[in-house]
Design an enzyme around this catalytic site. Structure first.
Site, PDB file in Angstrom:
ATOM      1  N   LYS A   1      81.304  40.270 152.503  1.00 39.28           N
ATOM      2  CA  LYS A   1      80.466  40.767 153.608  1.00 39.28           C
ATOM      3  C   LYS A   1      79.490  41.802 153.067  1.00 39.28           C
ATOM      4  O   LYS A   1      79.864  42.627 152.216  1.00 39.28           O
ATOM      5  CB  LYS A   1      81.368  41.380 154.694  1.00 39.28           C
ATOM      6  CG  LYS A   1      80.645  41.754 155.980  1.00 39.28           C
ATOM      7  CD  LYS A   1      81.648  42.271 157.021  1.00 39.28           C
ATOM      8  CE  LYS A   1      80.978  42.673 158.325  1.00 39.28           C
ATOM      9  NZ  LYS A   1      81.944  43.204 159.324  1.00 39.28           N
TER      10      LYS A   1
ATOM     11  N   SER B   1      81.286  41.278 163.902  1.00 40.69           N
ATOM     12  CA  SER B   1      80.103  41.327 163.079  1.00 40.69           C
ATOM     13  C   SER B   1      80.167  40.466 161.825  1.00 40.69           C
ATOM     14  O   SER B   1      79.146  40.145 161.240  1.00 40.69           O
ATOM     15  CB  SER B   1      79.822  42.772 162.674  1.00 40.69           C
ATOM     16  OG  SER B   1      80.862  43.277 161.855  1.00 40.69           O
TER      17      SER B   1
ATOM     18  N   SER C   1      85.857  42.826 164.028  1.00 36.59           N
ATOM     19  CA  SER C   1      84.849  42.059 163.283  1.00 36.59           C
ATOM     20  C   SER C   1      85.374  41.109 162.220  1.00 36.59           C
ATOM     21  O   SER C   1      84.606  40.331 161.663  1.00 36.59           O
ATOM     22  CB  SER C   1      83.839  43.000 162.640  1.00 36.59           C
ATOM     23  OG  SER C   1      82.960  43.467 163.624  1.00 36.59           O
TER      24      SER C   1
HETATM   25  N1  GLN Z   1      82.120  44.004 167.965  1.00 32.45           N
HETATM   26  C1  GLN Z   1      82.588  45.347 167.839  1.00 32.45           C
HETATM   27  C2  GLN Z   1      81.423  46.289 167.901  1.00 32.45           C
HETATM   28  O1  GLN Z   1      80.364  45.866 168.165  1.00 32.45           O
HETATM   29  C3  GLN Z   1      83.382  45.511 166.590  1.00 32.45           C
HETATM   30  C4  GLN Z   1      82.560  45.678 165.379  1.00 32.45           C
HETATM   31  C5  GLN Z   1      83.349  45.737 164.126  1.00 32.45           C
HETATM   32  O2  GLN Z   1      84.563  45.514 164.113  1.00 32.45           O
HETATM   33  N2  GLN Z   1      82.676  46.098 163.058  1.00 32.45           N
HETATM   34  O3  GLN Z   1      81.539  47.449 167.711  1.00 32.45           O
END
Ligand code: GLN
Length: 507
Positions: A80, A155, A179
């Protein structure tokens, strides 16, 4: 598709060890697949063909010389783009980091390099890991390999799509509120968030430091376990790192692989009532979740119902604590230290005006929204009402989990309330997007481990459904045992049924 690509990482590892394939052949197969299909999936922001092949050649030579290698040596991996790899572009999918070349390796990358896993490249994500669909990337839209009209989750949509579309057998993600798990859920792959502190965050570009955790993405539970074992362990460069030995996770999964032997006999599995259905949960998701509970019972487990009332407030608390930490962590992107530097169009050029112009041009809307929200909740006069209360809720979530774990060995829920949605469906309404994480966020607030494994497809749209398993802090092994047994009980892992396996690569 080259038949090597359909194999799991551990199957490939065995083939490498037996001399049936070389790492160069394997890496070339992945790179060729990326070349052929990533034009439509767009999972990668950067492909490092040369670097990957160089590692592959080295590992093959070490193996030929009879050196004792790590079990996963020679198995390619995707990373990532918020995890730094020395000398390779790391953008966090943000314009502000365009052109930045990190001068060091994240600790997880050092471990991966020492073990000899060729790094295929960096994967797309929501900018600075903020989002649930990867639509907030400043560079490109990643598509779901099950249906190219749908989001791959976020994400870490790039890592999940790369693994789901057979471009890489393994990938790394980061999980601040889901994410790793939610992208796994919507792409039919396996993704795990380890116990906070068991995998070093050194070299992970921080989003919300008290919630962030690096973890594995794979197509099988055993592969995820093997990768988590590789990246885990104490690190003196991370002050929140736990000084404890890494549990034998892959062995735990292997020990439950005989579904007929009722490997879960005596295990109590707690369904968290607040996040196991009801408003906002898609019918097909709940149906697959219930089917998986039946499978767990057949494996010998006892299903109990538990209530965690504070789950209803977890999402709200997260969207106060997370932005507060974001606003502080992202202050370092000032146009002077990393990435781009933009001078103001008019007026004096001072540190402050350059900083403002750089941040205005470099950050996307979602990042700005969270920085503003975060500075607001931390401001004098609002601190107690917002940030202070959110921290109290965080404690309540932890207490709820502690009580629930007194009644059950692991806790379960659907990973996400819906399957993958279509592009643009939630971008105009941030709240809608945030709600996709109701079931994953509590684990980050409590620091406990969680895994998502695919359990079937929803009747209404044919898209994969993820099943989440949570365990007490430091009990990642218990989580992997239940996940491994469930996977074995369900038969062939769902990831192998992804339509991407049948794509005509010449198209
Ligand atoms: N979707 C969640 C957010 O927008 C989690 C993001 C993540 O785990 N990096 O914060």
């Amino acid at each position: 598709m080259n038949e090597l690509l359909a194999k799991s990482a551990l199957e490939l590892a065995d083939m490498l060890a037996a001399g049936e394939v070389t790492s160069v052949e394997l890496t070339e197969a992945c790179l060729e697949r990326i070349e052929k299909v990533d034009g439509k999936v767009r999972a990668f922001l950067f492909v490092d063909a040369e670097g990957a092949l160089e590692t592959a050649r080295e590992v093959d030579a070490r193996r030929a010389a009879g050196e004792k290698l790590h079990r996963l040596a020679g198995v390619p991996i995707a990373i990532k783009d918020n995890i730094v790899v020395r000398g390779k572009p790391t953008t966090c999918a943000s314009k502000i980091l365009e052109g930045w070349l990190p001068p060091y390796d994240a600790t997880v990358i050092t471990k991966i390099k020492e073990a000899g896993l060729p790094i295929l490249g960096k994967t797309n994500m929501d900018e600075f890991a903020m989002g649930s669909s990867t639509e907030h990337s400043a560079y490109q839209t990643t598509r779901n390999p099950w249906d190219l009209e749908r989001i791959p989750g976020g994400s870490g949509g790039g890592s999940a799509a790369a693994v789901g579309a057979f471009m890489a057998p393994l990938a790394l993600g980061s999980d601040t509120g889901g994410s790793i798990r939610q992208p796994a859920s919507v792409t039919g792959t396996v993704g795990a968030k380890p116990t906070y502190g068991t995998v070093s965050r050194y070299g992970l570009v921080a989003m919300a430091s008290s919630l962030d955790q690096i973890g594995p993405v794979a197509r099988t539970v055993a592969d995820a376990a093997a990768l988590q074992e590789l990246i885990g362990g104490h690190d003196r460069f991370d002050s929140t790192s736990l000084d404890e030995p890494v549990p034998a996770l892959a062995r735990a999964v292997a020990s439950v692989s005989d579904a007929a032997a009722k490997p879960l006999a005596g295990k109590r599995i707690g369904v968290i009532e607040e996040i196991a259905g009801g408003e906002g949960f898609q019918a097909g998701v709940v149906a697959q979740f219930d089917k998986a509970l039946d499978a767990l019972e057949k494996l010998g487990a006892e299903i109990v119902r538990v209530s965690c009332p504070s789950m209803d407030y977890a999402l709200g608390a997260y969207y106060l604590i997370m932005p507060a930490e974001v606003s502080s962590n992202l202050a370092r992107f000032d146009g002077m230290r990393y990435g781009i530097r933009v001078e103001p169009k008019e007026g004096p050029v001072t540190a402050e005006t350059v900083m403002a112009a750089t941040r205005e041009a470099g950050f996307g809307d979602e990042v700005k929204r969270r920085i503003i929200l975060g500075t607001h909740v931390l401001s004098a006069g609002y601190y107690d009402a917002y940030y202070g209360n959110a921290q109290k809720v965080r404690t309540l979530v932890q207490e709820d989990f502690a009580q629930a774990f007194a009644k059950a060995d692991v806790l379960v829920s659907p990973t996400a309330p819906t399957t993958a949605f279509k592009f643009g469906e939630k971008t105009d309404n941030p709240m809608e997007m945030y709600l996709n994480d109701v079931a994953t966020i509590p684990a980050n607030l409590a620091g406990i481990p969680g895994i998502s494994i695919p359990v079937g497809v929803a009747a209404e749209d044919g898209m994969p459904v993820g099943f989440q398993i949570l365990a007490p802090a430091r009990a990642d092994q218990a989580m992997y045992e239940v996940a491994g047994a469930l996977e074995a009980g369900l038969g062939e892992p769902l990831a192998s049924r992804c339509p991407a396996a049948d794509w005509k690569e010449s198209e």
